[in-house]
Design a protein around this motif. Structure first.
Motif, PDB file in Angstrom:
ATOM      1  N   LEU A 190       0.828  -1.208   0.000  1.00 12.31           N
ATOM      2  CA  LEU A 190       0.000   0.000   0.000  1.00 12.31           C
ATOM      3  C   LEU A 190       0.862   1.258   0.000  1.00 12.31           C
ATOM      4  O   LEU A 190       0.549   2.240  -0.692  1.00 12.31           O
ATOM      5  N   ALA A 191       1.951   1.233   0.770  1.00  9.45           N
ATOM      6  CA  ALA A 191       2.848   2.390   0.796  1.00  9.45           C
ATOM      7  C   ALA A 191       3.487   2.619  -0.567  1.00  9.45           C
ATOM      8  O   ALA A 191       3.738   3.764  -0.967  1.00  9.45           O
ATOM      9  N   ALA A 192       3.753   1.539  -1.304  1.00  9.88           N
ATOM     10  CA  ALA A 192       4.348   1.638  -2.638  1.00  9.88           C
ATOM     11  C   ALA A 192       3.294   1.878  -3.720  1.00  9.88           C
ATOM     12  O   ALA A 192       3.635   1.937  -4.906  1.00  9.88           O
ATOM     13  N   ARG A 193       2.032   1.998  -3.300  1.00  9.93           N
ATOM     14  CA  ARG A 193       0.912   2.236  -4.204  1.00  9.93           C
ATOM     15  C   ARG A 193       0.746   1.102  -5.231  1.00  9.93           C
ATOM     16  O   ARG A 193       0.292   1.323  -6.362  1.00  9.93           O
ATOM     17  N   ARG A 194       1.098  -0.083  -4.828  1.00 15.01           N
ATOM     18  CA  ARG A 194       0.898  -1.259  -5.668  1.00 15.01           C
ATOM     19  C   ARG A 194      -0.454  -1.872  -5.276  1.00 15.01           C
ATOM     20  O   ARG A 194      -0.533  -2.914  -4.639  1.00 15.01           O
ATOM     21  N   PHE A 195      -1.501  -1.167  -5.657  1.00 15.53           N
ATOM     22  CA  PHE A 195      -2.830  -1.490  -5.156  1.00 15.53           C
ATOM     23  C   PHE A 195      -3.351  -2.827  -5.677  1.00 15.53           C
ATOM     24  O   PHE A 195      -4.042  -3.557  -4.950  1.00 15.53           O
ATOM     25  N   ALA A 196      -3.064  -3.150  -6.916  1.00 18.65           N
ATOM     26  CA  ALA A 196      -3.551  -4.419  -7.455  1.00 18.65           C
ATOM     27  C   ALA A 196      -2.928  -5.599  -6.715  1.00 18.65           C
ATOM     28  O   ALA A 196      -3.623  -6.573  -6.377  1.00 18.65           O
ATOM     29  N   ASP A 197      -1.610  -5.509  -6.457  1.00 19.15           N
ATOM     30  CA  ASP A 197      -0.946  -6.575  -5.705  1.00 19.15           C
ATOM     31  C   ASP A 197      -1.477  -6.653  -4.275  1.00 19.15           C
ATOM     32  O   ASP A 197      -1.686  -7.744  -3.733  1.00 19.15           O
ATOM     33  N   ALA A 198      -1.696  -5.480  -3.660  1.00 15.02           N
ATOM     34  CA  ALA A 198      -2.227  -5.460  -2.296  1.00 15.02           C
ATOM     35  C   ALA A 198      -3.634  -6.040  -2.260  1.00 15.02           C
ATOM     36  O   ALA A 198      -4.000  -6.772  -1.329  1.00 15.02           O
ATOM     37  N   GLN A 199      -4.431  -5.731  -3.283  1.00 10.54           N
ATOM     38  CA  GLN A 199      -5.796  -6.243  -3.330  1.00 10.54           C
ATOM     39  C   GLN A 199      -5.799  -7.766  -3.438  1.00 10.54           C
ATOM     40  O   GLN A 199      -6.579  -8.450  -2.760  1.00 10.54           O
ATOM     41  N   ALA A 200      -4.912  -8.300  -4.260  1.00 11.08           N
ATOM     42  CA  ALA A 200      -4.851  -9.755  -4.424  1.00 11.08           C
ATOM     43  C   ALA A 200      -4.421 -10.437  -3.132  1.00 11.08           C
ATOM     44  O   ALA A 200      -4.988 -11.470  -2.738  1.00 11.08           O
ATOM     45  N   LEU A 201      -3.418  -9.865  -2.458  1.00  8.40           N
ATOM     46  CA  LEU A 201      -2.940 -10.460  -1.212  1.00  8.40           C
ATOM     47  C   LEU A 201      -3.994 -10.349  -0.108  1.00  8.40           C
ATOM     48  O   LEU A 201      -4.215 -11.295   0.654  1.00  8.40           O
ATOM     49  N   ALA A 202      -4.654  -9.190  -0.023  1.00  6.95           N
ATOM     50  CA  ALA A 202      -5.682  -9.010   1.000  1.00  6.95           C
ATOM     51  C   ALA A 202      -6.860  -9.945   0.764  1.00  6.95           C
ATOM     52  O   ALA A 202      -7.434 -10.494   1.717  1.00  6.95           O
ATOM     53  N   LEU A 203      -7.228 -10.133  -0.496  1.00  7.70           N
ATOM     54  CA  LEU A 203      -8.325 -11.049  -0.819  1.00  7.70           C
ATOM     55  C   LEU A 203      -7.968 -12.473  -0.395  1.00  7.70           C
ATOM     56  O   LEU A 203      -8.802 -13.203   0.158  1.00  7.70           O
ATOM     57  N   GLN A 204      -6.728 -12.845  -0.622  1.00  8.41           N
ATOM     58  CA  GLN A 204      -6.262 -14.159  -0.189  1.00  8.41           C
ATOM     59  C   GLN A 204      -6.350 -14.296   1.328  1.00  8.41           C
ATOM     60  O   GLN A 204      -6.770 -15.339   1.855  1.00  8.41           O
TER      61      GLN A 204
END
Length: 570
Positions: free
Chosen positions: A468-482
């Motif tokens: 989230l700090a790196a603004r990599r929102f798609a990657d964060a969304q995938a990890l959070a969904l997992q």
């Protein structure tokens, strides 16, 4: 009125780990009898893993890994079998009907979950995943021993958490929730001492002391108990463990005397059940008497009586009984998890709140290293790194963490272990980089932490923060969904999913994730509003709309049911 006052006293007694000396004498205050054990019976026939659910083998050193030292085991199935080594039969005092009377297991859990919502909102609640992971790993090890020894009539889903409070205290709540004050954790000198306290609190839960005390006095309803605990625990946590707070319920104020405490019979039962788990799990049996004796000495000093000694009175009979059991227990050479030292040092810092206090922590850790009084030099350097990070001295924090890592690795090699890292070290490395504004480094280090410790909640959490700090929102969304799929009852994962979805421009996912987090926190009206906002999105397709409507209907029904419960409390 007399009936309700007894309910208040009994509910207070166990939820706050304080005994009902002030209510009716149906509970014996006499020394424990030699009657038959209570709540003893098989739970299931399956082999219970020593590793906490969702935590990979080896995360905490000896827990279920090849380095296991549980009762002389080797971390294999044979190591599990050693948990079943026969112990001297535990004679427990008679506390009444072990079934818990009218209060069912489901009701106990429901009460505990509702109270925990308030606990998490309190300023004393310490939402630190490294601490939670470690405490729950100790509880899982003890719970596995309890199951193997057929202790307890049921197997709760134990969830432990820390309270930022320097008082030496701990408390159990209905349904398996156990709070440990930071002051108690940092006062323990070994992992076995800490495990002895956790085992004692688990004993209260396994023996269903709340339900049994209430059943002995009055067959009171679930709703009244829920209301009492709901107010009591919220007030206690909000006031940093002040056991003398007044409780207001339904317009009536009940002054709760600070001297309310468990009956001695209940304390003896928790001691004996806890001790049996401690010994069977491979901890040092002397951990329990050594810690209690140190508290007893503190009680006789000018420093005042520790909160734990007040709320769990350390009588001569209790101490003698525990010492006798320790002497008769088979000798073992327990191996202390490296995480104990790191988390203990971490809590020495986190129980403080200001930069000046953190600076004082740095001075104390440094002085102990220089005076050669630090029991764990690597842990002291780790504590310095945590404090320097919180002050904002990130270069100094990195340097201290590097020293902690090098000393830890050297110590592991000297003990004949394969040099490795630890969750505490790897998570802190990413946290320092993130706070220092090195977003790419934080992501890289977060990925390393999660790869090394795939079951560590702390590693998942720090990786999400870094993304989230790196603004990599798609990657964060995938990890959070997992994470939400693996642990749907954890509000933090839904919060991360909502933040990542907002950054990715996914309004539907943002509203739905926010609604789930709010529901888990008991904020039903806000959760309903989020789902209505999701329902009203113009671009929503039929499939998603059906899901949202079904969830909305469910939330509205659950909100209505809880409101009905609250009305019944009055």
């Amino acid at each position: 009125m007399l009936c309700f006052n007894r309910l208040v006293a009994a509910a207070l007694a166990v939820a706050l780990a304080v005994p009902p000396a002030a209510f009716g004498q149906q509970l014996s205050d006499a020394p424990p009898s030699d009657g038959p054990p209570l709540e003893i019976g098989p739970l299931n026939s399956s082999v219970i893993s020593l590793v906490p659910p969702g935590i990979a083998s080896g995360v905490f050193g000896p827990y279920g890994s090849k380095d296991s030292r549980l009762a002389g085991g080797n971390g294999t199935a044979n190591g599990n079998a050693s948990l079943r080594a026969p112990l001297t039969a535990v004679q427990l005092p008679d506390l009444g009907d072990g079934s818990g009377g009218a209060l069912t297991l489901q009701e106990e859990r429901k009460v505990g979950e509702r109270v925990m919502r308030q606990v998490r909102r309190g300023p004393g609640y310490l939402a630190d995943w490294l601490t939670r992971d470690y405490l729950n790993s100790v509880a899982a090890r003890l719970a596995a021993a309890a199951s193997a020894q057929y202790i307890g009539g049921y197997k709760p889903d134990f969830q432990l958490f820390a309270i930022r409070d320097p008082q030496i205290n701990a408390f159990s709540m209905p349904g398996g929730f156990i709070g440990i004050n930071t002051g108690l954790f940092v006062t323990t000198q070994t992992e076995s001492e800490l495990a002895s306290v956790i085992g004692h609190e688990m004993g209260h839960v396994l023996q269903r002391h709340i339900a049994r005390m209430i059943a002995v006095n009055e067959r009171s309803g679930y709703a009244a108990l829920a209301g009492v605990l709901f107010g009591i625990l919220a007030g206690m946590i909000a006031n940093s463990g002040d056991l003398g707070s007044a409780i207001v319920l339904g317009g009536h104020a009940y002054a709760v005397d600070e001297q309310l405490r468990f009956s001695r019979a209940a304390e003896h039962e928790a001691d004996r059940v806890g001790f049996q788990m401690l010994a069977a799990a491979g901890y040092d049996p002397y951990g329990m008497p050594s810690f209690f004796e140190r508290l007893e000495r503190a009680s006789m000093s000018d420093a005042g009586v520790p909160a734990y000694a007040r709320t769990h009175p350390l009588t001569t009979d209790r101490l003698a009984d525990i010492e006798d059991r320790a002497r008769r227990a088979p000798y073992r050479q327990p191996r202390q998890s490296p995480e104990f030292g790191f988390v203990r040092a971490r809590l020495r810092v986190l129980q403080d709140r200001s930069p000046s206090e953190y600076a004082g922590d740095v001075r104390r850790f440094t002085a102990e290293i220089e005076d050669k009084t630090a029991p764990n030099v690597a842990a002291n350097w780790y504590g310095i790194a945590v404090a320097q990070m919180l002050i904002g001295r990130y270069d100094a924090a990195d340097a201290a963490l590097d020293k902690a890592r090098r000393i830890f690795t050297a110590d592991e090699v000297q003990e004949g272990e394969v040099a490795r890292s630890s969750p505490s070290l790897d998570v802190l490395a990413s946290d320092i980089a993130r706070r220092a504004g090195r977003a790419d480094d934080a992501v890289r280090l977060g990925e390393i932490a999660q790869r090394r410790w795939p079951g560590s909640h702390a590693a998942i959490d720090i990786h999400l923060q870094a993304l989230l700090a790196a603004r990599r929102f798609a990657d964060a969304q995938a990890l959070a969904l997992q994470a939400t799929r693996a642990d749907p009852d954890e509000p933090a994962w839904w919060r991360y999913l909502a933040r990542a979805s907002a950054g990715a421009g996914d309004a539907l996912a943002q509203h739905r994730a926010t609604a789930e987090a709010l529901a888990l926190e008991g904020a039903w009206p806000s959760a309903v509003r989020q789902l209505k906002a999701a329902r009203d999105i113009e671009a929503i397709d039929f499939y998603d709309l059906s899901i949202v409507k079904a969830r909305l209907h469910e939330f509205e029904a659950r909100y209505k049911a809880e409101r009905e419960d609250e009305r019944n409390m009055r």
